[in-house]
Motif scaffolding. Structure first.
Motif, PDB file in Angstrom:
ATOM      1  N   MET A 147       0.734  -0.786   0.412  1.00  0.00           N
ATOM      2  CA  MET A 147      -0.234   0.145   0.024  1.00  0.00           C
ATOM      3  C   MET A 147       0.546   1.251  -0.286  1.00  0.00           C
ATOM      4  N   LYS A 148       1.854   0.963   0.879  1.00  0.00           N
ATOM      5  CA  LYS A 148       2.717   2.011   0.986  1.00  0.00           C
ATOM      6  C   LYS A 148       4.023   2.557  -0.200  1.00  0.00           C
ATOM      7  N   GLN A 149       4.052   1.684  -0.976  1.00  0.00           N
ATOM      8  CA  GLN A 149       4.731   1.297  -1.668  1.00  0.00           C
ATOM      9  C   GLN A 149       4.149   2.399  -3.734  1.00  0.00           C
ATOM     10  N   LYS A 150       2.516   1.818  -3.203  1.00  0.00           N
ATOM     11  CA  LYS A 150       0.783   2.047  -4.021  1.00  0.00           C
ATOM     12  C   LYS A 150       1.327   3.371  -3.848  1.00  0.00           C
ATOM     13  N   LYS A 151       1.044   4.179  -2.903  1.00  0.00           N
ATOM     14  CA  LYS A 151       0.821   5.149  -2.497  1.00  0.00           C
ATOM     15  C   LYS A 151       2.282   6.248  -3.417  1.00  0.00           C
ATOM     16  N   THR A 152       3.745   6.300  -2.924  1.00  0.00           N
ATOM     17  CA  THR A 152       4.478   6.622  -3.185  1.00  0.00           C
ATOM     18  C   THR A 152       4.360   6.828  -4.720  1.00  0.00           C
ATOM     19  N   LEU A 153       4.497   5.361  -5.777  1.00  0.00           N
ATOM     20  CA  LEU A 153       4.575   5.462  -6.949  1.00  0.00           C
ATOM     21  C   LEU A 153       3.385   6.516  -7.629  1.00  0.00           C
ATOM     22  N   LEU A 154       1.878   6.390  -6.367  1.00  0.00           N
ATOM     23  CA  LEU A 154       0.661   7.619  -7.412  1.00  0.00           C
ATOM     24  C   LEU A 154       1.563   9.475  -7.064  1.00  0.00           C
ATOM     25  N   THR A 155       2.130   9.180  -6.305  1.00  0.00           N
ATOM     26  CA  THR A 155       2.845  10.804  -5.403  1.00  0.00           C
ATOM     27  C   THR A 155       3.445  10.561  -6.973  1.00  0.00           C
ATOM     28  N   VAL A 156       4.837  10.086  -7.191  1.00  0.00           N
ATOM     29  CA  VAL A 156       5.497  10.028  -7.751  1.00  0.00           C
ATOM     30  C   VAL A 156       4.779  10.536  -9.502  1.00  0.00           C
ATOM     31  N   ILE A 157       3.481   9.607 -10.047  1.00  0.00           N
ATOM     32  CA  ILE A 157       3.291   9.870 -10.932  1.00  0.00           C
ATOM     33  C   ILE A 157       2.359  11.400 -11.362  1.00  0.00           C
ATOM     34  N   THR A 158       2.282  11.802  -9.752  1.00  0.00           N
ATOM     35  CA  THR A 158       1.788  13.245  -9.686  1.00  0.00           C
ATOM     36  C   THR A 158       2.256  14.158 -10.431  1.00  0.00           C
ATOM     37  N   ILE A 159       3.220  13.888  -9.279  1.00  0.00           N
ATOM     38  CA  ILE A 159       4.623  15.110 -10.021  1.00  0.00           C
ATOM     39  C   ILE A 159       4.883  14.849 -11.642  1.00  0.00           C
ATOM     40  N   PHE A 160       4.603  13.942 -12.233  1.00  0.00           N
ATOM     41  CA  PHE A 160       5.259  13.823 -13.361  1.00  0.00           C
ATOM     42  C   PHE A 160       3.902  14.540 -13.925  1.00  0.00           C
ATOM     43  N   VAL A 161       2.998  14.373 -13.928  1.00  0.00           N
ATOM     44  CA  VAL A 161       1.430  14.907 -14.426  1.00  0.00           C
ATOM     45  C   VAL A 161       2.226  15.783 -14.336  1.00  0.00           C
ATOM     46  N   LEU A 162       1.912  16.601 -12.927  1.00  0.00           N
ATOM     47  CA  LEU A 162       2.348  18.590 -13.189  1.00  0.00           C
ATOM     48  C   LEU A 162       3.452  19.032 -14.212  1.00  0.00           C
ATOM     49  N   PHE A 163       4.337  18.849 -14.131  1.00  0.00           N
ATOM     50  CA  PHE A 163       5.510  18.594 -14.779  1.00  0.00           C
ATOM     51  C   PHE A 163       5.250  18.491 -15.779  1.00  0.00           C
ATOM     52  N   ALA A 164       4.205  17.771 -16.406  1.00  0.00           N
ATOM     53  CA  ALA A 164       3.848  18.009 -17.968  1.00  0.00           C
ATOM     54  C   ALA A 164       2.689  18.630 -18.395  1.00  0.00           C
ATOM     55  N   LEU A 165       2.258  19.279 -17.210  1.00  0.00           N
ATOM     56  CA  LEU A 165       1.163  20.227 -17.125  1.00  0.00           C
ATOM     57  C   LEU A 165       2.107  21.480 -17.488  1.00  0.00           C
ATOM     58  N   VAL A 166       2.355  21.934 -16.267  1.00  0.00           N
ATOM     59  CA  VAL A 166       3.547  23.021 -16.491  1.00  0.00           C
ATOM     60  C   VAL A 166       4.164  22.828 -17.692  1.00  0.00           C
ATOM     61  N   TYR A 167       4.796  21.978 -18.701  1.00  0.00           N
ATOM     62  CA  TYR A 167       5.679  22.422 -19.994  1.00  0.00           C
ATOM     63  C   TYR A 167       4.394  22.399 -20.804  1.00  0.00           C
ATOM     64  N   LEU A 168       2.964  21.986 -20.287  1.00  0.00           N
ATOM     65  CA  LEU A 168       1.955  22.604 -21.561  1.00  0.00           C
ATOM     66  C   LEU A 168       1.468  23.755 -21.140  1.00  0.00           C
ATOM     67  N   ALA A 169       1.633  24.205 -20.330  1.00  0.00           N
ATOM     68  CA  ALA A 169       1.148  26.086 -20.146  1.00  0.00           C
ATOM     69  C   ALA A 169       2.591  26.811 -20.562  1.00  0.00           C
ATOM     70  N   ASP A 170       3.709  26.150 -20.168  1.00  0.00           N
ATOM     71  CA  ASP A 170       4.879  26.785 -20.694  1.00  0.00           C
ATOM     72  C   ASP A 170       4.738  27.224 -22.283  1.00  0.00           C
ATOM     73  N   GLN A 171       4.225  25.982 -22.818  1.00  0.00           N
ATOM     74  CA  GLN A 171       4.051  25.806 -24.699  1.00  0.00           C
ATOM     75  C   GLN A 171       3.021  27.284 -24.645  1.00  0.00           C
ATOM     76  N   THR A 172       2.273  27.127 -24.214  1.00  0.00           N
ATOM     77  CA  THR A 172       0.921  27.226 -25.063  1.00  0.00           C
ATOM     78  C   THR A 172       0.457  28.732 -24.508  1.00  0.00           C
ATOM     79  N   LEU A 173       0.359  28.740 -23.331  1.00  0.00           N
ATOM     80  CA  LEU A 173      -0.476  29.630 -22.301  1.00  0.00           C
ATOM     81  C   LEU A 173       0.465  31.098 -23.041  1.00  0.00           C
ATOM     82  N   ASP A 174      -0.187  32.448 -22.659  1.00  0.00           N
ATOM     83  CA  ASP A 174       0.190  33.866 -22.766  1.00  0.00           C
ATOM     84  C   ASP A 174       1.098  34.433 -21.906  1.00  0.00           C
TER      85      ASP A 174
END
Lengths: 311, 351
Positions: free
Chosen positions: B1-28
């Motif tokens: 369970m703990k490993q699963k949560k850590t994995l989820l956290t890491v995935i969330t961080i990656f998603v966050l940075f993907a979103l940041v990258y997307l924002a960096d590319q598209t927003l004014d």
């Protein structure tokens, strides 16, 4: 007189007696203004154990009431000033009812945040209603004229302010010590639950406390407007903070202490700038440094008593 | 369970940075600036929440720490030529006028200096409680501001500093915000964090359980000041100009608003409300501008936005005084509990 002056200059690094007296009267009149505002802080703190952050803004609102009374409604200055004081009293009661009463049993931090919020609300309302640009407070010739003393000329106001302060202070002390309302106020300040059980109308008494505190601040505000005739929505912040500091220095909750604190702060501030002109940029910091020193060494103030905490 | 949560956290961080990258590319640039501000307010809100929300010390000195951080970063990153242009009233103090460090180091030094100032203020002031502490910290913040206004040869006085290199981009702000969340999050869940919360709940009880009050209060205060300094440095670098008037009590109030709305003592609440308040503040800008509804033209009243803002604060305090999250957190556990059909995982009471 010459000799006295020479001796005086020897001790004061070249400042002559006339100039010194001018600074002193200035300090006393500034101190009186702080004292009037500080009484409001101390009364509210004594009753609700709450720093009424919006008190300085109540003070600011008065100057605008008086300003519009004279300029828009063309009232004579004394009518306008009296109306402004009454309106401010009503504002104080409204503030208590709207921002503090609903939270009377909430955690302390919520009440304090509500006070800060009320303060910002009043400031921003003033910006919207009255405009952000400073306005000129109406000048009253009878009070703002100068009188000549030998070589020094001093504004009449410099004498009027301390006299008015003392009159109001004695009025307040009479009210608190010799009337039924005053007795109720003191009872509520001691312990409002017990006072309620003994038949005191607690809500009414707290309302009255706010009204009186606000009206005293209003008197201070009008005289502040006459002395420094420029009014702006943020003008109440600094005098408000300094008056609060005066209340803490004197021992918060104690009315005589607030007056003493006001005088110490007002005179100290003017004298530091007069004797050490190089520090004039630090004028606003002086009050805070003083506050911190007092808080660290005697947190209950000059007249305060230590209250042991119940576990 | 703990490993699963850590994995989820890491995935969330990656998603966050993907979103940041997307924002960096598209927003004014305007929208990017708002996002940057959101992240900076996350840092500031968390640093204040550590002191006020988790440890229960009502401190109003945040603007002072931010000023220390903002000035340090600005002075350490400005090129010599710009410094010369800024300091035309009085030349800049000797070693500072040619001092340079990379942005990362400048931020770190800002944080450390603000932390040192926080320690120096906290050590004497934290003997006070409740409103006295609030007023004393407010006083210290004002003193810092007055000193900065008068230190002409270091801070350029009331003129402020202009032309600070804009090094803070979205990667910096979101990166720092993430680090702050992780550091403060793990601090709160450590034994120190439990001590902080114990102090918040009841000082006397905490002391009798063997918690060193002074040590833990000063620790929370210093760490809070450290992150406030870093947040201030980022803010100065994002805005490009700073002056002492920026660091009035109003700035502290803004951060206070975030932690009140988010919930005193909730990390996720602070993050959510930093975004709500910053974006909401921008959305309310229409109140200051004139509106046209059909034939009706309503003239804009400048300052209306702030009235609505302070009224909102009053409403939150009066009617929802626990904020969005109270002292709760959004966590993977609460997430799973909400979406699993199973009854309670361990059978007992829901808690």
């Amino acid at each position: 007189m010459m000799n006295l002056n020479a001796v005086f200059q020897y001790f004061t690094n070249g400042m002559d007696l006339g100039t010194f007296l001018q600074h002193l009267t200035n300090g006393i009149s500034l101190g009186s203004l702080y004292a009037l505002v500080a009484i409001g802080y101390t009364m509210v703190y004594g009753t609700l154990r709450l720093i009424n952050f919006a008190h300085g803004d109540v003070f600011m609102m008065t100057t605008y009431f008086a300003f519009y009374g004279v300029s828009t409604f063309m009232l004579p200055w004394y009518v306008s000033f009296i109306l402004a004081v009454i309106l401010t009293g009503a504002l104080g009661m409204l503030l208590e009812k709207g921002a503090y009463r609903p939270l009377r049993n909430a955690p302390k931090i919520s009440i304090m945040i509500s006070a800060i919020g009320a303060s910002f609300l009043l400031e921003n309302l003033a910006v919207v209603l009255f405009g952000g640009r400073p306005k000129a407070f109406p000048s009253v010739k009878v009070l703002t004229d100068s009188v000549q003393f030998g070589s020094v000329s001093i504004q009449k106001l410099t004498f009027v302010i301390p006299i008015v302060t003392i009159i109001f202070l004695f009025g307040l002390l009479y009210l608190l010590n010799h009337t039924k309302t005053g007795m109720a106020m003191r009872a509520v300040a001691k312990d409002y639950e017990t006072a309620g059980i003994m038949g005191v109308n607690v809500n009414l008494t707290i309302s009255q406390t706010f009204a009186i505190g606000s009206m005293l601040a209003a008197v201070g505000g009008i005289m502040w407007g006459l002395k420094f005739p420029q009014i702006a929505p943020l003008m109440g912040v600094m005098p408000g903070l300094k008056a609060f500091i005066a209340a803490v220095i004197g021992g918060i909750g104690n009315i005589k202490g607030a007056v003493i604190g006001g005088f110490i702060l007002g005179i100290g501030e003017i004298m530091i700038v007069a004797f050490l002109p190089s520090l004039s940029g630090y004028r606003d910091a002086f009050a805070f440094v003083f506050l911190i020193v007092i808080l660290l060494f005697k947190p209950t103030g000059i007249t305060g008593e230590k209250i042991a905490e119940k576990v | 369970m703990k490993q699963k949560k850590t994995l989820l956290t890491v995935i969330t961080i990656f998603v966050l940075f993907a979103l940041v990258y997307l924002a960096d590319q598209t927003l004014d640039p305007y929208k990017m600036r708002i996002l940057n501000l959101c992240a900076i307010y996350v840092v500031l809100g968390l640093s204040m929440n550590l002191i006020n929300g988790f440890t229960g010390l009502f401190s109003l000195g945040h603007a002072g720490f931010m000023a220390v951080g903002a000035y340090t970063t600005a002075i350490l990153t400005m090129p010599d030529v710009v410094k010369g242009q800024n300091f035309f009233m009085a030349p800049m103090m000797k070693p500072l006028d040619t001092a340079h460090v990379p942005f990362f180091l400048a931020l770190l030094i800002s944080g450390i200096l603000a932390g040192v100032v926080g320690y120096l203020i906290g050590a004497p002031a934290l003997r006070l409680r409740g409103d006295y502490l609030a007023i004393a910290t407010l006083g210290f913040a004002e003193i810092i501001r007055v000193v900065f206004t008068n230190m002409q040869s270091v801070t350029n006085g009331a003129l402020g500093l202009k032309g600070i290199p804009v090094s803070a981009n979205i990667w910096w702000t979101f990166g720092v915000a993430l680090v702050t969340v992780l550091v403060i999050g793990s601090l709160i869940n450590s034994s120190y964090g439990r001590a902080f919360k114990a102090i918040r709940e009841d000082e006397i009880a905490a002391e009798s359980m063997g918690i060193n009050l002074f040590k833990h209060k000063v620790l929370a205060f210093t760490i809070g000041a450290f992150f406030a300094g870093i947040g201030g440095g980022l803010l100065g670098s994002l805005l490009g100009t700073i002056d002492p008037l920026m660091f009035r009590f109003f700035l502290t109030f803004n951060v206070l608003l975030i932690i009140i709305l988010g919930g005193m003592g909730s990390i996720t609440g602070t993050i959510i409300s930093a975004f709500i308040i910053t974006i909401g503040g921008e959305l309310l800008r229409f109140l200051d501008e004139s509106m046209t509804i059909g034939n009706l033209v309503i003239p804009g009243i400048s300052g209306m936005r702030m009235v609505v803002f302070s009224a909102l604060l009053m409403i939150v305090v009066l009617f929802f005084n626990r904020g969005i999250m109270g002292t709760k957190e959004l966590s993977w556990d609460s997430f799973f509990n909400k979406f699993s059909k199973k009854p309670l995982a361990k059978g007992g009471n829901k808690q």
